[in-house]
Write a protein that holds these residues in place. Structure first.
Motif, short mmCIF file in Angstrom:
data_model
loop_
_atom_site.label_atom_id
_atom_site.label_comp_id
_atom_site.label_asym_id
_atom_site.label_seq_id
_atom_site.Cartn_x
_atom_site.Cartn_y
_atom_site.Cartn_z
N SER A 197 46.62 35.18 56.67
CA SER A 197 47.42 36.41 56.98
C SER A 197 48.01 36.66 55.75
CB SER A 197 48.68 36.18 58.18
OG SER A 197 47.73 35.73 59.38
N PRO A 198 48.47 38.18 55.46
CA PRO A 198 48.99 38.45 54.31
C PRO A 198 50.43 37.95 54.31
CG PRO A 198 48.99 40.35 55.79
CD PRO A 198 48.26 39.27 56.35
N ARG A 199 50.90 37.43 53.13
CA ARG A 199 52.23 36.87 53.09
C ARG A 199 53.06 38.09 52.82
NH1 ARG A 199 51.30 32.06 48.24
NH2 ARG A 199 50.30 30.56 49.97
N PRO A 200 54.47 38.02 53.11
CA PRO A 200 55.49 39.16 53.05
C PRO A 200 55.81 39.41 51.42
CG PRO A 200 56.21 37.61 54.74
CD PRO A 200 55.12 37.11 54.27
N GLY A 235 45.80 44.22 53.44
CA GLY A 235 44.76 43.61 53.29
C GLY A 235 44.44 42.93 52.12
N GLN A 236 43.19 42.72 52.04
CA GLN A 236 42.61 41.86 50.93
C GLN A 236 41.18 42.37 50.32
OE1 GLN A 236 40.90 37.38 50.33
NE2 GLN A 236 42.73 37.57 51.92
N VAL A 237 41.23 42.39 48.80
CA VAL A 237 39.89 43.00 48.27
C VAL A 237 39.51 41.88 47.13
CG1 VAL A 237 39.07 44.66 46.53
CG2 VAL A 237 40.65 45.41 48.52
N ARG A 238 38.10 41.56 47.33
CA ARG A 238 37.71 40.79 46.10
C ARG A 238 36.79 41.45 45.06
NH1 ARG A 238 37.21 34.90 49.26
NH2 ARG A 238 39.11 35.06 50.43
N THR A 239 36.98 41.27 43.90
CA THR A 239 36.35 41.88 42.89
C THR A 239 35.00 40.84 42.44
OG1 THR A 239 37.73 41.64 41.26
CG2 THR A 239 37.81 43.58 42.43
N THR A 246 44.18 48.71 53.83
CA THR A 246 44.62 50.04 53.49
C THR A 246 44.78 50.38 52.11
OG1 THR A 246 45.94 50.15 55.74
CG2 THR A 246 46.59 51.76 54.01
N LEU A 247 44.20 51.34 51.39
CA LEU A 247 44.17 51.77 49.99
C LEU A 247 44.76 52.97 49.78
CD1 LEU A 247 40.57 50.40 49.48
CD2 LEU A 247 42.43 49.16 48.60
N SER A 248 45.32 53.15 48.49
CA SER A 248 45.29 54.46 47.94
C SER A 248 44.38 54.56 46.96
CB SER A 248 46.86 54.96 47.61
OG SER A 248 47.77 55.13 48.61
N ILE A 249 43.80 56.00 47.03
CA ILE A 249 42.84 56.39 45.64
C ILE A 249 43.50 57.47 44.79
CG2 ILE A 249 40.54 57.15 45.20
CD1 ILE A 249 39.83 56.42 48.09
N ILE A 250 43.64 57.05 43.70
CA ILE A 250 44.34 57.87 42.44
C ILE A 250 43.50 58.16 41.45
CG2 ILE A 250 46.47 57.99 41.30
CD1 ILE A 250 46.26 54.79 42.95
N SER A 251 43.57 59.55 41.02
CA SER A 251 42.47 59.79 40.03
C SER A 251 43.15 59.28 38.77
CB SER A 251 42.65 61.39 39.97
OG SER A 251 42.21 62.00 38.70
N SER A 252 42.56 58.83 38.03
CA SER A 252 42.98 58.21 36.67
C SER A 252 43.57 59.44 35.80
CB SER A 252 41.97 57.27 35.93
OG SER A 252 40.85 58.14 35.54
#
Length: 227
Positions: free
Chosen positions: A8-11, A55-59, A102-108
């Motif tokens: 679970s995500p930590r605060p 959430g969690q993302v792995r690259t 949950t992600l935000s997508i931002i134009s570079s």
């Protein structure tokens, strides 16, 4: 395929980037993706940054043969897609959601234009990039100078502070498969299994289904004794 459980995500405290993303000029687009969804592939055009709210993302680095190396495990307030900041043509890595994210997508390009008016945010971004660069250089030096056991222990200690870990009465539980751990350390899965068995026999680690339980300090001390 066995079910994989994740921590679970930590605060965590809100990142200053959360406020930045609320700026209308950036036109940041928030999305929700399910577990195991692809955020971007290595060959996708590098046009956007991705900021993780939950959430969690792995690259992963992906070789021409299709084999992969786990690079980062990212949680809330983390971001990926740094190739867009370098204005590279492609990301050169794959990013996958591990849990519903949950992600935000931002134009570079919009980000670059706006940071000219927000120098404090620009400095924060530079700081985070420098931190990532330092971690990558340490990983690279380990591949040259450290044997497998030392790399494994250092990787486990690092993972104990990542979004893949959750507290336990026995230290921490890191939720990761042997294959993913092998990808992170940069060795074959069979080699990782043997090295984990050695740590288990020394009572430094317990293994379970897709999880490892250990005291990070005990692993640090064992590594220092053998250096």
């Amino acid at each position: 395929m066995p079910t994989q459980l994740y921590a679970s995500p930590r605060p965590v405290a809100e990142s200053p980037f959360n406020a930045l993303l609320r700026e209308p000029v950036l036109q940041a687009h928030r999305i929700q993706v399910p577990a195991k969804a692809i955020v971007y592939q290595a060959g996708d055009p590098a046009r956007n940054l991705y900021f993780i709210h939950h959430g969690q993302v792995r690259t992963y680095q992906v070789a021409p043969t299709g084999s992969r190396r786990l690079v980062e495990i990212l949680g809330a307030n983390g971001w990926c897609g740094a190739a867009a900041l370098a204005r590279l043509e492609e990301y050169g890595e794959a990013a996958e959601a591990v849990t519903p994210t949950t992600l935000s997508i931002i134009s570079s390009e919009r980000l670059f234009a706006h940071l000219a008016q927000e120098p404090a945010m620009g400095l924060e971004l530079i700081k985070q990039l420098a931190t990532k660069l330092t971690a990558f250089r340490e990983d690279a030096s380990g591949l040259v100078f450290d044997d497998c056991n030392h790399r494994l222990i250092r990787t486990l200690v690092h993972l104990s502070e990542s979004p893949a870990a959750s507290p336990s009465g026995d230290g921490v539980v890191v939720h990761i498969t042997h294959q993913q751990l092998a990808q992170k350390v940069g060795v074959a899965r069979e080699t990782i299994s043997l090295a984990l068995a050695q740590l288990r026999r020394r009572n430094l680690l317990r293994t379970g289904r897709n999880q490892l339980t250990f005291h990070p300090q005990a692993l640090r001390d064992s590594n220092n004794k053998t250096e």
